[in-house]
Design a protein around this motif. Structure first.
Motif, mmCIF file in Angstrom:
data_model
loop_
_atom_site.group_PDB
_atom_site.id
_atom_site.type_symbol
_atom_site.label_atom_id
_atom_site.label_comp_id
_atom_site.label_asym_id
_atom_site.label_seq_id
_atom_site.Cartn_x
_atom_site.Cartn_y
_atom_site.Cartn_z
ATOM 1 N N ARG A 31 0.831 -1.213 0.000
ATOM 2 C CA ARG A 31 0.000 0.000 0.000
ATOM 3 C C ARG A 31 0.858 1.253 0.000
ATOM 4 O O ARG A 31 0.465 2.283 -0.561
ATOM 5 N N ASP A 64 2.190 1.554 -3.693
ATOM 6 C CA ASP A 64 1.147 1.990 -4.633
ATOM 7 C C ASP A 64 -0.090 2.433 -3.856
ATOM 8 O O ASP A 64 -1.067 1.689 -3.734
ATOM 9 N N PRO A 65 -0.072 3.677 -3.328
ATOM 10 C CA PRO A 65 -1.188 4.148 -2.488
ATOM 11 C C PRO A 65 -2.523 4.199 -3.219
ATOM 12 O O PRO A 65 -3.585 4.155 -2.577
ATOM 13 N N GLU A 66 -2.515 4.290 -4.541
ATOM 14 C CA GLU A 66 -3.762 4.391 -5.299
ATOM 15 C C GLU A 66 -4.361 3.024 -5.627
ATOM 16 O O GLU A 66 -5.492 2.944 -6.106
ATOM 17 N N GLY A 67 -3.609 1.957 -5.409
ATOM 18 C CA GLY A 67 -4.084 0.625 -5.766
ATOM 19 C C GLY A 67 -4.973 -0.004 -4.703
ATOM 20 O O GLY A 67 -5.129 0.539 -3.592
ATOM 21 N N GLU A 68 -5.564 -1.145 -5.050
ATOM 22 C CA GLU A 68 -6.406 -1.906 -4.117
ATOM 23 C C GLU A 68 -5.686 -3.197 -3.758
ATOM 24 O O GLU A 68 -5.570 -4.117 -4.594
#
Length: 452
Positions: free
Chosen positions: A159, A162-166
């Motif tokens: 996370r 890649d803070p924008e990922g799920e």
């Protein structure tokens, strides 16, 4: 003969302990609600006039927190079961930040971008598998985490990369059925034209109750399709028929996704998502999920995509008691959440109370086909959900948003209103299929069905 596995026995004993504590602690009026059919003997002492010892005895014991006691023990029952699962399988099962079991060494990514995958691989993560669910428009990537890293630390790292990922844990989901000692439903119609999905354990197709049911099975966990008692009971309540026993949509075609296989880490979020992808590809309108677990981003994305495409997912609310946190997938928006009642139309005291209940159905004082060719007594919201799913499947053989809304409205129209007038937080839109509960004594049920 129904075999009892050690973790199941611990969970079942804890649940029975809860009932025993309530029997001892709750005043008689409350006992009548929580322990139906239990008649406590009364004792009179001859020779003592009325009021002879009035004022000499202490006031009767009052336990205002008896419901709280029951809730704590019910939650402890689930905790004991899951703790045993984690303790007995440390090589393949880890825990998340809340102590829930997850598959060790894996992180799930929902449709990650190519750039994100490059950064993740630079950070030591490796793509273990990648599955495109064309029917859902999703891409599920299972990431293998670096050696020596716990699942908790791995999720925090991905996370951060890649803070924008799920990204989420690969949570493990368990059956929502409990056990009860054993003690002519109305005939259904339209079942033969129905198609209904089941996400559970495998189903033994040789049982007489499923003789006239077309069943297609596929495995989504290591070991492939492995018949389990829980899967057989739920499948039969969906579409089976044998003598005085009849399921909700007898003769319906069943699509069974075994998400457990032969591994203790079965029932993972990745397996559930893959099973939903198969149901979407097969255009199955109604899918029964009598499994419960924590919220999970991968499962949430799959459920959201299914609901948007006009599938109805019917899920049990679980048996951790009314004070337990919501369990999933039943608590996701758009999922048909089902609770359970007993033979007197009372909510099971162990049934969960999520923010939304859609329907109630029988889930106690009833029998279902057992692994030995006969019947077993069952109890739990696991066994209420298929009654609702079967009824819905009669009007939704294939997915369609408008038809899904109509099928739900038709079921609500025919449901028996319980509790407060109109839809309410305890029984939802009402009670469905009460006449389908086959009493254990009428089919000579032997043994009990416990958590698989």
């Amino acid at each position: 003969m129904v075999r009892h596995r050690t973790p199941a026995r611990r969970g079942s004993c804890a649940w029975k302990t809860a009932v025993l504590l309530l029997a001892l602690a709750v005043p008689p009026s409350a006992q009548a609600q929580l322990m139906p059919g239990l008649d406590l003997p009364t004792t009179s002492l001859p020779g003592l006039p009325s009021g002879a010892i009035q004022g000499r005895l202490p006031p009767p014991l009052s336990l205002p927190d008896a419901p709280g006691l029951a809730n704590r023990v019910l939650q402890q029952a689930r905790a004991v079961r899951l703790t045993a699962l984690i303790r007995d399988n440390p090589a393949i099962i880890d825990v998340d930040d809340r102590g829930a079991p997850v598959v060790r060494g894996e992180v799930l990514a929902v449709s990650p971008s190519p750039e994100a995958l490059v950064r993740l691989e630079t950070g030591g993560f490796r793509v273990r598998s990648r599955t495109a669910f064309e029917g859902l428009g999703l891409d599920l990537v299972v990431l293998a985490i670096p050696a020596g890293l716990s699942a908790r630390e791995a999720v925090r790292r991905v996370r951060a990369i890649d803070p924008e990922g799920e990204y989420d844990f690969n949570h493990i989901y368990s059956a929502a059925g409990a056990a009860e000692a054993p003690g002519a439903p109305a005939s259904g119609d339209g079942g033969a034209a129905a198609r209904v999905g089941l996400i559970d354990g495998g189903v033994d197709t040789r049982h007489p109750a499923l003789r006239n049911v077309r069943i297609e099975q596929r495995g989504f966990a290591p070991g492939g399709v492995q018949p389990r008692a829980h899967g057989l009971a739920v499948a039969s309540l969906l579409a089976g028929s044998q003598g005085r026993f009849q399921g909700s949509a007898p003769g319906a075609s069943l699509y069974v996704a075994d998400v457990y296989g032969s591994t203790p880490a079965g029932g993972s979020a990745a397996a559930l998502a893959a099973a939903l992808g198969w149901m979407a590809q097969s255009k199955v309108g109604v899918i029964n999920v009598s499994l419960v677990g924590p919220p999970n981003l991968t499962l949430q994305a799959a459920v959201r995509a299914m609901v948007a495409r006009g599938h109805l997912i019917v899920a049990a609310v679980g048996n951790d008691g009314p004070a337990a946190p919501p369990l999933y997938p039943a608590a996701y928006p758009g999922v048909i959440a089902v609770t359970a009642v007993d033979s007197r139309r009372r909510l099971l005291p162990e049934a969960g109370r999520p923010p939304r209940i859609d329907f109630a159905a029988p889930g106690a004082d009833m029998a279902a086909p057992g692994a030995d060719g006969g019947f077993v007594a069952v109890r739990g919201t696991s066994f209420a959900a298929p009654i609702v799913a079967g009824r819905l499947a009669r009007n939704l053989p294939t997915p369609d948003p408008a038809s899904a809304a109509r099928a739900t409205a038709l079921l609500a129209r025919d449901a028996q209103d319980l509790g407060a007038k109109g839809p309410d937080a305890r029984f939802g839109k009402g009670l469905v299929g009460f006449e389908l509960a086959t009493r254990p004594a009428t089919v000579a049920a032997r043994g009990v069905l416990t958590h698989p």
